[in-house]
Design a protein around this motif. Sequence first.
Motif, PDB file in Angstrom:
ATOM      1  N   ALA A  85       2.535  12.579   6.108  1.00 14.26           N
ATOM      2  CA  ALA A  85       2.659  13.741   5.229  1.00 14.26           C
ATOM      3  C   ALA A  85       3.597  14.785   5.839  1.00 14.26           C
ATOM      4  CB  ALA A  85       1.285  14.346   4.964  1.00 14.26           C
ATOM      5  N   ASN A 136       0.839  -1.196   0.000  1.00 20.88           N
ATOM      6  CA  ASN A 136       0.000   0.000   0.000  1.00 20.88           C
ATOM      7  C   ASN A 136       0.876   1.248   0.000  1.00 20.88           C
ATOM      8  OD1 ASN A 136       0.753   0.439   2.861  1.00 20.88           O
ATOM      9  ND2 ASN A 136      -0.610  -1.293   3.251  1.00 20.88           N
ATOM     10  N   ARG A 137       0.220   2.413  -0.066  1.00 15.75           N
ATOM     11  CA  ARG A 137       0.966   3.663  -0.140  1.00 15.75           C
ATOM     12  C   ARG A 137       1.713   3.970   1.148  1.00 15.75           C
ATOM     13  NH1 ARG A 137      -3.266   7.775  -3.013  1.00 15.75           N
ATOM     14  NH2 ARG A 137      -1.772   9.325  -2.233  1.00 15.75           N
ATOM     15  N   LYS A 138       1.181   3.561   2.292  1.00 12.73           N
ATOM     16  CA  LYS A 138       1.894   3.785   3.551  1.00 12.73           C
ATOM     17  C   LYS A 138       3.213   3.021   3.564  1.00 12.73           C
ATOM     18  CE  LYS A 138      -2.173   4.780   6.435  1.00 12.73           C
ATOM     19  NZ  LYS A 138      -2.979   4.346   7.595  1.00 12.73           N
ATOM     20  N   MET A 151       2.725  10.213  -1.371  1.00 11.58           N
ATOM     21  CA  MET A 151       2.051  11.409  -0.891  1.00 11.58           C
ATOM     22  C   MET A 151       1.045  11.960  -1.903  1.00 11.58           C
ATOM     23  SD  MET A 151       5.299  13.395   0.893  1.00 11.58           S
ATOM     24  CE  MET A 151       4.314  14.771   1.514  1.00 11.58           C
ATOM     25  N   LEU A 152       1.408  11.942  -3.184  1.00  7.74           N
ATOM     26  CA  LEU A 152       0.611  12.622  -4.206  1.00  7.74           C
ATOM     27  C   LEU A 152      -0.189  11.674  -5.077  1.00  7.74           C
ATOM     28  CD1 LEU A 152       3.314  15.207  -5.410  1.00  7.74           C
ATOM     29  CD2 LEU A 152       1.541  15.537  -3.669  1.00  7.74           C
ATOM     30  N   GLY A 153       0.040  10.389  -4.957  1.00  8.28           N
ATOM     31  CA  GLY A 153      -0.653   9.459  -5.836  1.00  8.28           C
ATOM     32  C   GLY A 153      -0.160   9.599  -7.260  1.00  8.28           C
ATOM     33  N   ASP A 187      -3.942   1.204  -3.663  1.00  7.55           N
ATOM     34  CA  ASP A 187      -3.496   2.520  -4.077  1.00  7.55           C
ATOM     35  C   ASP A 187      -4.495   3.630  -3.748  1.00  7.55           C
ATOM     36  OD1 ASP A 187      -1.652   4.260  -5.205  1.00  7.55           O
ATOM     37  OD2 ASP A 187      -2.500   4.075  -7.215  1.00  7.55           O
ATOM     38  N   GLU A 188      -5.507   3.330  -2.963  1.00  7.46           N
ATOM     39  CA  GLU A 188      -6.555   4.313  -2.712  1.00  7.46           C
ATOM     40  C   GLU A 188      -6.394   5.042  -1.381  1.00  7.46           C
ATOM     41  OE1 GLU A 188      -8.582   5.128  -5.091  1.00  7.46           O
ATOM     42  OE2 GLU A 188      -7.697   3.567  -6.360  1.00  7.46           O
ATOM     43  N   GLU A 189      -5.964   4.345  -0.365  1.00  7.63           N
ATOM     44  CA  GLU A 189      -5.885   4.939   0.979  1.00  7.63           C
ATOM     45  C   GLU A 189      -4.723   5.918   1.066  1.00  7.63           C
ATOM     46  OE1 GLU A 189      -5.559   3.606   5.701  1.00  7.63           O
ATOM     47  OE2 GLU A 189      -5.330   2.130   4.103  1.00  7.63           O
ATOM     48  N   ASN A 190      -4.992   7.134   1.585  1.00  7.56           N
ATOM     49  CA  ASN A 190      -3.945   8.132   1.769  1.00  7.56           C
ATOM     50  C   ASN A 190      -3.010   7.739   2.911  1.00  7.56           C
ATOM     51  OD1 ASN A 190      -4.890   9.808  -0.298  1.00  7.56           O
ATOM     52  ND2 ASN A 190      -6.364  10.787   1.070  1.00  7.56           N
ATOM     53  N   ILE A 191      -1.843   8.368   2.939  1.00  9.77           N
ATOM     54  CA  ILE A 191      -0.852   8.003   3.949  1.00  9.77           C
ATOM     55  C   ILE A 191      -1.149   8.623   5.312  1.00  9.77           C
ATOM     56  CG2 ILE A 191       0.942   7.658   2.228  1.00  9.77           C
ATOM     57  CD1 ILE A 191       2.076  10.393   2.995  1.00  9.77           C
TER      58      ILE A 191
END
Length: 352
Positions: free
Chosen positions: A331, A168-170, A267-269, A322-326
């Motif tokens: 940030a 994931n993004r985290k 951070m920005l996708g 890839d959907e959940e923000n960090i």
Amino acid sequence: MLDQADLDTIKKVFNFYETVETGDADLLFGEPLVDTATLYGSLYPHFSRRKKEAVLEQRLGETVLVIKAAKPENIWINVALCIATVITTTFTGAMMYGVDVFSEPLLLYKGLPFALAIMAVLGSHELGHYVVSRMNGIDATLPYFIPFPVPPIGTMGAIIRQKGPVPNRKALFDVGISGPLVGLAVAIAITVIGLMLPAPAIEPEDATYFQLQTPLLFDFLAGIVRPGTSLESINPIAFAGWVGMLVTVLNMIPVGQLDGGHVARAMLGRWADKLSRALPAVIMAFGMYTTLIMGAQGGMWIFWGLFTALIGSGEHPRPLEDEENIGLPRAVLGAIGFGLTILCFTPFPISA
């Protein structure tokens, strides 16, 4: 031979109509149900536990999923490269201490302090990636050091290779930011130690001079450790800390699969891909302006602009989720990381 659990895992991402068992692999003919990144990300965890790997191939116009035994990692390559890099950095360090390494080879040991310092700076950076990758369930190799027997550093750095998917993004953020932050922390410690040590006394005819431009962070540390003292000459260990700051800058450029590219993508996708394609042109323009207009030594930035253009032209590989923000804490940490990078930046790092 594939068992039912293998087949059930494959069916989720690959629709096969024929299987062929060969002596060293299983071949499944069919079509992927998902994109390539998702397919590999879904199959890797299952087959890596069984010491196998899945590879998509095209054979005679057909798509084939090949399941075969994974090649075992040869840790002795890591060891050999590490030893070779200690030798080349010791060689370089000895020259910094005024040793004629060809006529006085027994004095090579004088370069060991620099070698240990530079290995600590570079190794901590890669080990930060390695440990955090493992913590996030991402398979990764130990560091590969790159020996380079040419002054003033004696190495081209170190890398690790990630073999598993990023969940994931985290996790992508954590892996990307960990190396620069850990490496910079060690670089700061090495810089402080080096600034507390005297510069080596070398006869002018034995010395090789090159001009360093020091970044704000280095100057800040020097102002604390040795206030009011000139920085016309420094101990090689302090130079190793300076190298760590430069490595931080180069790695944290938010392009492609550099560390900064990972952090920016987390951070920005997908907006980070646009930034990744635009920045190399800015870097090249800066290098050309400083070289052709200012008459300064901006060649390094021309090269780095070309390099980042090469690695930043495509899309950054997507994490599986890839959907959940960090989240805000990460940030803020990312902003701090890029802020520290600015403090480590110097436009013309080194000149003869």
